[in-house]
Design a protein around this motif. Structure first.
Motif, PDB file in Angstrom:
ATOM      1  N   GLY A 146      23.466  -0.209 -19.059  1.00 28.14           N
ATOM      2  CA  GLY A 146      24.003  -1.739 -18.978  1.00 28.14           C
ATOM      3  C   GLY A 146      22.896  -2.436 -19.001  1.00 28.14           C
ATOM      4  O   GLY A 146      21.750  -2.409 -19.276  1.00 28.14           O
ATOM      5  N   CYS A 147      23.339  -3.598 -17.884  1.00 31.15           N
ATOM      6  CA  CYS A 147      22.169  -4.560 -17.321  1.00 31.15           C
ATOM      7  C   CYS A 147      21.609  -4.103 -16.506  1.00 31.15           C
ATOM      8  O   CYS A 147      20.440  -4.991 -16.129  1.00 31.15           O
ATOM      9  CB  CYS A 147      23.045  -5.998 -17.153  1.00 31.15           C
ATOM     10  N   GLY A 148      21.868  -2.894 -15.916  1.00 29.49           N
ATOM     11  CA  GLY A 148      20.992  -2.441 -14.845  1.00 29.49           C
ATOM     12  C   GLY A 148      21.025  -3.316 -13.281  1.00 29.49           C
ATOM     13  O   GLY A 148      20.625  -2.804 -12.398  1.00 29.49           O
ATOM     14  N   ARG A 149      22.027  -4.110 -13.447  1.00 32.35           N
ATOM     15  CA  ARG A 149      22.153  -4.957 -11.998  1.00 32.35           C
ATOM     16  C   ARG A 149      22.429  -3.964 -10.990  1.00 32.35           C
ATOM     17  O   ARG A 149      21.750  -4.471  -9.895  1.00 32.35           O
ATOM     18  CB  ARG A 149      23.433  -6.006 -12.250  1.00 32.35           C
ATOM     19  N   ASP A 150      23.478  -3.228 -11.075  1.00 30.19           N
ATOM     20  CA  ASP A 150      23.898  -2.550  -9.625  1.00 30.19           C
ATOM     21  C   ASP A 150      22.755  -1.903  -9.037  1.00 30.19           C
ATOM     22  O   ASP A 150      22.590  -1.694  -7.854  1.00 30.19           O
ATOM     23  CB  ASP A 150      25.015  -1.715  -9.953  1.00 30.19           C
ATOM     24  N   GLU A 151      22.008  -1.252 -10.119  1.00 30.44           N
ATOM     25  CA  GLU A 151      20.934  -0.255  -9.308  1.00 30.44           C
ATOM     26  C   GLU A 151      19.650  -1.229  -8.954  1.00 30.44           C
ATOM     27  O   GLU A 151      19.146  -0.969  -7.819  1.00 30.44           O
ATOM     28  CB  GLU A 151      20.319   0.468 -10.639  1.00 30.44           C
ATOM     29  N   LEU A 152      19.509  -2.268  -9.453  1.00 34.96           N
ATOM     30  CA  LEU A 152      18.310  -3.005  -9.009  1.00 34.96           C
ATOM     31  C   LEU A 152      18.753  -3.631  -7.812  1.00 34.96           C
ATOM     32  O   LEU A 152      17.831  -4.227  -6.924  1.00 34.96           O
ATOM     33  CB  LEU A 152      17.975  -4.066 -10.317  1.00 34.96           C
ATOM     34  N   LEU A 153      19.878  -4.032  -7.497  1.00 30.37           N
ATOM     35  CA  LEU A 153      20.393  -4.801  -6.391  1.00 30.37           C
ATOM     36  C   LEU A 153      20.070  -3.781  -5.139  1.00 30.37           C
ATOM     37  O   LEU A 153      20.210  -4.368  -3.923  1.00 30.37           O
ATOM     38  CB  LEU A 153      21.784  -5.129  -6.440  1.00 30.37           C
ATOM     39  N   LYS A 154      19.960  -2.609  -5.362  1.00 29.25           N
ATOM     40  CA  LYS A 154      19.482  -1.562  -4.345  1.00 29.25           C
ATOM     41  C   LYS A 154      18.348  -1.868  -3.775  1.00 29.25           C
ATOM     42  O   LYS A 154      17.797  -1.680  -2.518  1.00 29.25           O
ATOM     43  CB  LYS A 154      19.716  -0.123  -4.801  1.00 29.25           C
ATOM     44  N   ILE A 155      17.236  -2.680  -4.398  1.00 27.11           N
ATOM     45  CA  ILE A 155      16.055  -2.652  -4.132  1.00 27.11           C
ATOM     46  C   ILE A 155      15.645  -4.058  -3.881  1.00 27.11           C
ATOM     47  O   ILE A 155      14.546  -4.535  -3.664  1.00 27.11           O
ATOM     48  CB  ILE A 155      15.026  -2.031  -5.042  1.00 27.11           C
ATOM     49  N   MET A 156      16.275  -5.146  -4.472  1.00 27.98           N
ATOM     50  CA  MET A 156      16.012  -6.541  -4.446  1.00 27.98           C
ATOM     51  C   MET A 156      17.373  -7.181  -4.261  1.00 27.98           C
ATOM     52  O   MET A 156      18.365  -6.958  -4.757  1.00 27.98           O
ATOM     53  CB  MET A 156      15.354  -6.895  -5.835  1.00 27.98           C
ATOM     54  N   ASP A 157      17.229  -8.428  -3.929  1.00 22.61           N
ATOM     55  CA  ASP A 157      18.330  -9.372  -3.666  1.00 22.61           C
ATOM     56  C   ASP A 157      18.692 -10.122  -4.863  1.00 22.61           C
ATOM     57  O   ASP A 157      17.868  -9.900  -6.286  1.00 22.61           O
ATOM     58  CB  ASP A 157      17.911 -10.845  -2.739  1.00 22.61           C
ATOM     59  N   HIS A 158      19.954 -10.635  -5.015  1.00 17.66           N
ATOM     60  CA  HIS A 158      20.467 -11.041  -6.479  1.00 17.66           C
ATOM     61  C   HIS A 158      19.645 -12.294  -6.937  1.00 17.66           C
ATOM     62  O   HIS A 158      19.361 -12.322  -8.044  1.00 17.66           O
ATOM     63  CB  HIS A 158      21.681 -11.741  -6.170  1.00 17.66           C
ATOM     64  N   SER A 159      18.863 -12.824  -6.116  1.00 19.92           N
ATOM     65  CA  SER A 159      18.266 -14.050  -6.711  1.00 19.92           C
ATOM     66  C   SER A 159      17.005 -13.596  -7.241  1.00 19.92           C
ATOM     67  O   SER A 159      16.343 -14.478  -7.905  1.00 19.92           O
ATOM     68  CB  SER A 159      17.662 -14.913  -5.203  1.00 19.92           C
ATOM     69  N   SER A 160      16.443 -12.400  -7.000  1.00 16.06           N
ATOM     70  CA  SER A 160      15.220 -11.860  -7.841  1.00 16.06           C
ATOM     71  C   SER A 160      15.632 -10.940  -9.000  1.00 16.06           C
ATOM     72  O   SER A 160      14.790 -10.711  -9.733  1.00 16.06           O
ATOM     73  CB  SER A 160      14.677 -10.840  -6.718  1.00 16.06           C
TER      74      SER A 160
END
Length: 296
Positions: A190-204
Motif C-alpha cells: 500500500g502506501c506504507g504509512r502504518d509501518e513507517l509510523l512505527k519509526i517516524m512521526d506523521h510530519s516526517s
C-alpha cells in the motif's frame, strides 16, 4: 564479528590510511566529518570486514573525490534556477524528515523520475550535491542534536510507475544480495504509512505515503508539501547554501560539472547482472507494470 575484532580491523585500516598521501587524508576529512572510525566501519562493512579490500575501496573513493573536485561541489550551484527547478521536477528525491532516532529520511520517486529536462551531467551533479549536503551538513547537525554519531539515512522508494512486474516477487531478488544488504530492504504494501509510523512521526512521512493507494508522487513535484519540490525547505536550504558558497569564492557561472562515474566493483556488477536477469525473466512471465506504492 566481536567488538574486539571490529576494533582491531578499524585500527589496522587507520594505520593503512596514515600511510596515504596528504591529499587523500584531506578529502577524507569531508567524508568522516569528525568521526573517522565510524566512516572506516562503513567501508569495512561494505567489504565484509576484509581490511585490505576496504583499504582499496576507500582509496579508490578518495582518489575519485580528488579527481572530480567533489570537495568543492557545494560551491557550484546549478544555474539558472529555472534549470534547477526542471531537474527537481524530473529527478524526484528529497528529505521528508527524520526518524524518531534522528536518522534523516530521504524519499525517492523511482518510477516517475524521467531525467529528461537536462543533460546527464546536471543530474549527476545534483545527485552528488544532495549526498554531500547530507553528509557535510545534515548528518553533523543531527549528530550534534542527539549527542551521538548518526552516519546513515533511511530511504523510502516510491515504485509507482516502475515497469517491473517482478517487484511483487522481490523474494527472487533477495537471495542474490548479501545478508547485510538483505536486512536493510523492506517492502511495504500500500502506501506504507502504518509501518513507517512505527519509526517516524506523521510530519516526517513522505508526501506519497499520506494517503492510501494514491500513487501520489505523480504531478506533485511543484507542491511545497512535496519533498521533491524546489519550494520544499530542504531544497531551498541546499540551493541557497551552494549559492552562498559560490559567492564567497566568486565562482558562480553557468555550465554543468562533468564528473567521471567510477567503475563498478566486479563483485557488485555480477549481483546487478543477476538481478537484472531475474527481473527480465519475471517481466516476460507477467507482462505487466507495477502501479502500486511499494517502498524500500
Amino acid at each position: 564479528m566481536g567488538a574486539a575484532a571490529c576494533d582491531a580491523a578499524v585500527e589496522q585500516l587507520t594505520r593503512l590510511l596514515d600511510q596515504a598521501e596528504e591529499p587523500l587524508k584531506q578529502t577524507f576529512q569531508n567524508v568522516h566529518q569528525g568521526y573517522p572510525a565510524e566512516a572506516l566501519v562503513r567501508f569495512l562493512k561494505a567489504r565484509e570486514w576484509h581490511v585490505l579490500k576496504a583499504r582499496d575501496m576507500l582509496v579508490d573513493s578518495l582518489n575519485w573525490r580528488i579527481q572530480n573536485e567533489i570537495d568543492s561541489i557545494l560551491e557550484k550551484p546549478i544555474i539558472p534556477v529555472d534549470l534547477y527547478r526542471s531537474i527537481r521536477e524530473t529527478q524526484l528525491v528529497g528529505l521528508s524528515g527524520y526518524s524518531k532516532e534522528g536518522i534523516p529520511v530521504f524519499s525517492i520517486g523511482v518510477g516517475l523520475s524521467t531525467y529528461d529536462k537536462a543533460s546527464v551531467h546536471y543530474y549527476v551533479q545534483s545527485h552528488i550535491q544532495i549526498n554531500e549536503y547530507r553528509d557535510r551538513i545534515i548528518l553533523p547537525m543531527v549528530t550534534k542534536k542527539f549527542g551521538r554519531p548518526i552516519s546513515t539515512c533511511i530511504k523510502v522508494l516510491d515504485m509507482t510507475g516502475l515497469k517491473l512486474s517482478a517487484l511483487n516477487q522481490i523474494k527472487v531478488v533477495k537471495p542474490l544480495l548479501q545478508e547485510r544488504t538483505r536486512k536493510k530492504v523492506h517492502v511495504l504494501h500500500g502506501c506504507g504509512r502504518d509501518e513507517l509510523l512505527k519509526i517516524m512521526d506523521h510530519s516526517s512521512l513522505p508526501h506519497f505515503c499520506l494517503r492510501e493507494g494514491t500513487g501520489s508522487s505523480k504531478n506533485s513535484s511543484s507542491d511545497i508539501d512535496s519533498c521533491f519540490s524546489l519550494d520544499h525547505p530542504f531544497h531551498q536550504e541546499l540551493y541557497h547554501y551552494t549559492e552562498e558558497q559560490a559567492l564567497k569564492r566568486e565562482l558562480i557561472k553557468q555550465g554543468s560539472l562533468h564528473v567521471n562515474i567510477p567503475d563498478q566493483d566486479p563483485e557488485d556488477a555480477k549481483i546487478v547482472e543477476a538481478i537484472e536477469a531475474e527481473f527480465h525473466k519475471l517481466g516476460e512471465q507477467n507482462g505487466s507494470s507495477v502501479n502500486g506504492d511499494h517502498k524500500e
